[in-house]
Motif scaffolding. Structure first.
Motif, PDB file in Angstrom:
ATOM      1  N   ARG A   1      29.133  43.361  34.372  1.00  0.00           N
ATOM      2  CA  ARG A   1      29.411  43.342  35.817  1.00  0.00           C
ATOM      3  C   ARG A   1      28.459  44.213  36.629  1.00  0.00           C
ATOM      4  NH1 ARG A   1      31.492  39.157  38.136  1.00  0.00           N
ATOM      5  NH2 ARG A   1      32.187  40.442  39.881  1.00  0.00           N
ATOM      6  N   GLY A   2      27.581  44.947  36.004  1.00  0.00           N
ATOM      7  CA  GLY A   2      26.575  45.692  36.766  1.00  0.00           C
ATOM      8  C   GLY A   2      27.069  47.038  37.251  1.00  0.00           C
TER       9      GLY A   2
ATOM     10  N   VAL B   1      23.188  43.143  40.058  1.00  0.00           N
ATOM     11  CA  VAL B   1      23.926  41.895  40.227  1.00  0.00           C
ATOM     12  C   VAL B   1      24.686  41.592  38.931  1.00  0.00           C
ATOM     13  CG1 VAL B   1      23.722  39.417  40.673  1.00  0.00           C
ATOM     14  CG2 VAL B   1      22.196  41.030  41.838  1.00  0.00           C
ATOM     15  N   PRO B   2      25.974  41.260  39.023  1.00  0.00           N
ATOM     16  CA  PRO B   2      26.717  40.909  37.808  1.00  0.00           C
ATOM     17  C   PRO B   2      26.093  39.711  37.098  1.00  0.00           C
ATOM     18  CG  PRO B   2      28.212  41.275  39.632  1.00  0.00           C
ATOM     19  CD  PRO B   2      26.825  41.258  40.219  1.00  0.00           C
ATOM     20  N   ARG B   3      26.256  39.687  35.795  1.00  0.00           N
ATOM     21  CA  ARG B   3      25.798  38.548  35.008  1.00  0.00           C
ATOM     22  C   ARG B   3      26.910  37.509  34.919  1.00  0.00           C
ATOM     23  NH1 ARG B   3      21.792  39.976  31.193  1.00  0.00           N
ATOM     24  NH2 ARG B   3      21.952  37.822  30.453  1.00  0.00           N
TER      25      ARG B   3
END
Lengths: 213, 348
Positions: free
Chosen positions: B41-42, B157-159
């Protein structure tokens, strides 16, 4: 709320786990504990600022008897818990007045990108869950105690819904476009100077996520 | 392979594990999704900080930040709040990193109007994901007119999904099926991920602050904090200390170690900096003797970690107090000037 059994990481030796051999239910329990604890603690610091003298003069509310927009931070993503709500936010504000014998108010509002909402929130006579207010009559910079007392802000469900956006990213390095869902919020600081000839100054702000008790 | 990263976290249920009996696949699936969520999720690389400086048109201003990213991050987003300083039109050219193709952005016309609540966002693609400590650079060039930079932040940025290689450490959810035997490699993967807490869920940055260190590629002292006070330590760099609470690791921990560096230089001689916790004492002194901007040696300091029995996380639950961290600086002999253009604090 904190979800791990031990409220802390439990050490074990991964070398004891051989592929294709069963593991004990005790070790499985520790892995579950660690998964929950580290997810609890993956909360992030979203705003951390204390001014230097060079800068703080820029963050004043100059018009008296009205709320003045001072500064906005973000947008930044907020962490979504298992209940679909955002992790609560541990917040502080710092400030001062420019003249002795005068007073002013500062409000921190965490909300969606809807500008009207941020503006409406500061007009509320009571402080909503996603805002805190501090009052000062000092000319010295200080972290101020919120009134009414409050350290944690919570973002209302409807704001979470409004703030959820689909963001295009890539699926891997050099990969293809793919969308991810994120809840993006802004944090705005507003000031209200009460007496003629003074300005209230914001000199610090802090917002950190906390999983909660 | 489908190491999916869920939008919201799950909570794996301890109560579903019975001593001496097989652990259900559904429990392992929840653990795997929680692992992917925590990894994917960053993090916040640069917690937002106010800047409050007016930048002049036609000049390129360079900000630098020292960070330790998460190795899973492949994109990061810079958020910049700015407004026009005068009455005429103005816009910004922004490069992340400095030297890359510029992106043109519009500042708000003034404070308080609708546009002042919307940030300019610039996405930076990470060519080689890594958790190695590194410097991020941001170059801002106002055009046509002067621009005030109000605040800056940066987040990963979330993956959407992770790979199952040793960099991403994703767990393939498709390998966990109720009613079917678990692969030993899947359990071993999860056990590996959760054996070392420094490899997952780091609170990437606790405090970041920067002002322009160079204008048009030439070092500037116009924006840096200047220190001329000699011994003993008495000069706080900031008007206030910063609240700080680190991640709690062990169940009995009440502090965690953080690491800091400052971007600093001296006119001559030697300067010195240290961090001071309001509750846990001072770090060792770190000397600055370079005459061009450089990141200092690492400063390490113990600060309070979260108390999970406390209403807001502060130590301790019964009488919670803030741990506040000051950066103190001095020159070792009178005469020279110490310049500080950035401060970075992250989890050790």
């Amino acid at each position: 709320m904190a979800s791990s059994h031990y409220r802390g990481h439990i050490d074990y030796d991964p070398g004891d786990i051989a592929a294709d051999e069963p593991i004990s239910s005790g070790l499985a329990f520790q892995i579950v504990n660690n998964a929950n604890h580290l997810a609890d603690q993956s909360a992030q610091v979203r705003v951390a600022w204390a001014g230097v003298e060079l800068q703080t003069d820029a963050f004043t509310a100059e018009t008296i008897h009205s709320w003045n927009h001072i500064v906005t931070f973000g947008p930044f993503p907020v962490t979504i818990g298992s209940d679909g709500r955002t992790y609560p936010l541990r917040c502080r504000l710092a400030g001062r007045c420019t003249q002795s014998g005068t007073s002013g108010k500062l409000r921190l509002v965490v909300g969606s990108s809807e500008d009207t909402r941020l503006q409406l929130v500061v007009l509320y006579p009571t402080i909503p869950d996603n805002a805190l207010q501090v009052n000062t009559s000092s000319t010295s910079n200080a972290w101020l105690t919120p009134w009414p007392p409050k350290t944690l802000l919570t973002i209302p469900d409807e704001v979470v819904r409004e703030s959820m956006v689909s963001r295009t990213t890539i699926d891997s390095v050099g990969g293809d476009p793919i969308d991810v869902s994120v809840v993006m919020v802004y944090a705005s600081v507003w000031g209200y100077s009460i007496d003629i000839g003074t300005s209230v100054v914001c000199s610090g702000a802090y917002i950190a996520e906390y999983v909660g008790v | 392979m489908a190491a999916t990263v869920p939008d919201r976290r799950l909570i794996a249920q301890h109560a579903d594990i019975d001593a001496g009996r097989a652990v259900r696949a559904a429990t392992w699936r929840d653990v795997a999704l929680t692992a992917n969520w925590t990894l994917g999720r960053g993090a916040m690389l640069v917690p937002a900080h106010a800047v409050g400086l007016t930048l002049m048109p036609g000049n390129e201003y360079e900000f630098r930040y020292r960070v330790r990213p998460r190795p899973q991050a492949i994109e990061r987003v810079w958020s910049i709040h700015s407004r026009v300083a005068g009455t005429g039109p103005a816009y910004l050219k922004v490069e992340v990193p400095s030297g890359s193709a510029p992106v043109e952005l519009s500042p708000a016309p003034r404070r308080g109007v609708v546009y002042a609540f919307r940030a300019s966002l610039v996405t930076e693609t990470v060519a080689a994901p890594s958790s190695t400590e590194q410097t991020l650079t941001l170059a801002i060039t106002p055009q046509l007119g002067s621009v005030i930079i109000d605040s800056i932040s940066c987040w990963e940025v979330p993956r959407a999904e992770l790979t199952t290689n040793s960099t991403d450490d994703g767990t393939d959810i498709a390998q966990i099926n109720p009613g079917q035997p678990m692969r030993g490699s899947t359990v071993a993967q999860l056990a590996q991920v959760y054996a070392d807490p420094t490899q997952i869920g780091r609170r990437a940055s606790l405090w970041q602050w920067a002002v322009p260190v160079a204008v048009n590629g030439v070092t500037t002292t116009s924006y840096a904090k200047t220190i001329t006070t000699s011994a003993p330590f008495s000069d706080d760099v900031f008007s206030l200390p910063i609240p700080m609470l680190a991640r709690k690791i062990g169940r009995n921990d009440i502090t965690s170690q953080v690491r800091a560096k400052v971007l600093a230089w001296v006119s001559s001689g030697t300067g010195s900096v240290r961090l001071v916790s309001s509750k846990n004492g001072a770090s060792g002194d770190v000397n600055i003797s370079t005459t061009t901007p450089a990141w200092s040696s690492a400063i390490t300091l113990d600060v309070d970690c979260e108390d999970l029995d406390s209403d807001d996380g502060r130590q301790t639950a019964a009488t919670p107090t803030w741990d506040e961290v000051d950066l103190e600086a001095r020159v070792t002999t009178a005469g020279p000037t110490l310049y500080i253009a950035a401060v970075s604090v992250w989890e050790a």
